[in-house]
Structures are given as structure tokens and as C-alpha cells.
Design a protein around this motif. Structure first.
Motif, short mmCIF file in Angstrom:
data_model
loop_
_atom_site.label_atom_id
_atom_site.label_comp_id
_atom_site.label_asym_id
_atom_site.label_seq_id
_atom_site.Cartn_x
_atom_site.Cartn_y
_atom_site.Cartn_z
N ALA A 174 0.82 -1.22 0.00
CA ALA A 174 0.00 0.00 0.00
C ALA A 174 0.85 1.26 0.00
O ALA A 174 0.35 2.35 -0.28
N LYS A 175 2.13 1.10 0.35
CA LYS A 175 3.05 2.24 0.51
C LYS A 175 2.50 3.19 1.58
O LYS A 175 2.30 4.39 1.34
N SER A 176 2.24 2.60 2.74
CA SER A 176 1.71 3.36 3.87
C SER A 176 2.26 2.77 5.16
O SER A 176 2.52 1.57 5.25
N ASN A 177 2.45 3.62 6.17
CA ASN A 177 2.92 3.13 7.47
C ASN A 177 1.79 3.08 8.50
O ASN A 177 2.03 3.04 9.70
N LYS A 178 0.54 3.08 8.01
CA LYS A 178 -0.61 3.00 8.92
C LYS A 178 -0.48 1.74 9.79
O LYS A 178 -0.18 0.66 9.29
N SER A 179 -0.73 1.90 11.09
CA SER A 179 -0.54 0.79 12.01
C SER A 179 -1.64 -0.26 11.87
O SER A 179 -2.75 0.04 11.41
N ALA A 180 -1.32 -1.48 12.28
CA ALA A 180 -2.26 -2.60 12.17
C ALA A 180 -3.40 -2.45 13.16
O ALA A 180 -3.24 -1.85 14.23
N PRO A 181 -4.57 -3.01 12.84
CA PRO A 181 -5.67 -3.03 13.81
C PRO A 181 -5.24 -3.81 15.05
O PRO A 181 -4.50 -4.78 14.96
N GLY A 182 -5.72 -3.39 16.21
CA GLY A 182 -5.37 -4.06 17.46
C GLY A 182 -6.16 -5.35 17.63
O GLY A 182 -7.19 -5.56 17.01
N GLY A 183 -5.64 -6.24 18.48
CA GLY A 183 -6.35 -7.47 18.81
C GLY A 183 -6.08 -8.58 17.82
O GLY A 183 -5.34 -8.42 16.86
N LEU A 184 -6.71 -9.71 18.08
CA LEU A 184 -6.54 -10.87 17.20
C LEU A 184 -7.26 -10.64 15.87
O LEU A 184 -8.34 -10.04 15.85
N PRO A 185 -6.70 -11.13 14.76
CA PRO A 185 -7.26 -10.85 13.43
C PRO A 185 -8.74 -11.20 13.30
O PRO A 185 -9.51 -10.43 12.70
N GLU A 186 -9.15 -12.35 13.84
CA GLU A 186 -10.54 -12.77 13.67
C GLU A 186 -11.50 -12.06 14.62
O GLU A 186 -12.70 -12.29 14.56
#
Length: 202
Positions: A123-135
């Protein structure tokens, strides 16, 4: 061993080669014949699903087992969660010991979230990952929404496309990374391993 896997069309395109490579490493000579049967949009419901499953399990070219893989979030309110989706598919198909319902909660893209650093690069972005477990990423901003969002704010100048980008995210990645964070993915893969009578992933 012949196994039919009912999937959404775009999921087959994105996931099939990665899954096959993963299973071949674990099963080698015991690799089953897997036939992916794609449905545009979503897995059928009710009597239609029952007819499809029954037809696949009878006749001279019958499969030993049928696995259905659906998203919990289908754009409708059909399913409350993974348990509800599996229960409803079992109810629709009836008491058939060779049918195995499985789900991606809330959608297939949950299984991509463990590879967030790859998503950032594409994506060419440094946006942080969503918190918590993926599911456990919720319906309000589903995993597919989160990935679409980072692509659209990134410098890649493309929106996210499952057919184009999911395979790029997973390419050359170890699927065990996602399996270890996503119980529904692990359950799905363990069903295949169980049918082939090999050790399950603990």
C-alpha cells in the motif's frame, strides 16, 4: 481421498495456490484431490446448499467429503458469528457426516492481517495494524475494510482488490503465521488434515 471445497469465487483465486502449497508440504504423498467449487458472491443457502452437497457426495465420481468455506460477514445479517454460521450451514444441509462447514470470521481478509508489514509495503503506507486478534476485528470496520482503507490512503494509488492483492500479500509467506493467530483458519486446515488421517496442528 477426494475433497470438494465450496468457496466464494474471489477467495478461490486468492487463497487456493497458497493453501495447496501449504498442504503439499505437510501431506506430501498423502495429498488429497482437492476440487474448489466457486460461487460468485457467496456460498448458497438453505435447500440449494443441501442439493449441492448431496450431489457431490453421490455417484461414481463422488467426493469423500465436502467442505463449505464462507465469510461470517456476507453483506447480509445471515450470521451472528462463526458458531452461528456453522450451525446454520449444518441445519441447511442436514445430518450429513461428510459435510464440514467452516468460516472466515469476519471475512477472508482476517487471515491476511498477520502479514500487515507486507500490506504496508504494497500500500506504501505506514498505517498501524488493527489491534487485537485478526478474527476479532469487528463488523463495523471488517478486515477487508481495514485493508481497503490502507490501500486507499497509501501511495500505491490503487484500492484493494482481493483477486489482485491477496495473493501478493500471501506470496512466499508462511501460512503458519496466520494459522497460529486465526482459530477458524486452523480449524479449516485441521479438517483437511483429519480427513487425510495425519497429525493435526495443535
Amino acid at each position: 481421498m477426494k475433497i470438494a471445497i465450496l468457496v466464494e469465487g474471489a477467495t478461490e483465486t486468492a487463497f487456493k495456490p497458497i493453501l495447496l502449497d501449504f498442504l503439499k508440504l505437510r501431506l506430501q504423498q498423502q495429498m488429497p484431490k482437492l476440487k474448489f467449487i466457486s460461487h460468485d458472491g457467496r456460498i448458497p443457502k438453505g435447500d440449494k446448499l443441501q442439493r449441492i452437497v448431496d450431489n457431490l457426495l453421490i455417484g461414481k465420481d463422488a467426493f469423500n467429503a465436502v467442505i463449505a468455506l464462507t465469510d461470517v460477514y456476507t453483506g447480509t445479517n445471515d450470521f451472528k458469528d462463526a458458531a452461528d454460521a456453522k450451525a446454520k450451514m449444518r441445519e441447511w444441509v442436514g445430518n450429513n457426516p461428510n459435510f464440514y462447514p467452516h468460516v472466515a470470521q469476519h471475512d477472508f481478509e482476517a487471515w491476511l492481517l498477520p502479514y500487515w508489514s507486507i500490506i504496508q509495503k504494497l500500500a506504501k503506507s505506514n498505517k498501524s495494524a488493527p489491534g487485537g486478534l485478526p478474527e476479532q476485528v469487528n463488523h463495523d470496520k471488517s478486515p477487508s475494510y481495514r485493508i481497503k482503507e490502507i490501500f486507499e490512503i497509501g501511495k500505491c494509488q490503487n484500492s484493494y482488490s482481493k483477486v489482485r492483492d491477496a495473493g501478493r500479500i500471501l506470496k512466499n509467506q508462511d501460512l503458519m503465521v496466520s494459522v497460529n493467530q486465526c482459530p477458524e483458519l486452523k480449524a479449516f486446515i485441521n479438517t483437511v488434515l483429519s480427513l487425510c488421517e495425519v497429525d493435526l496442528i495443535p
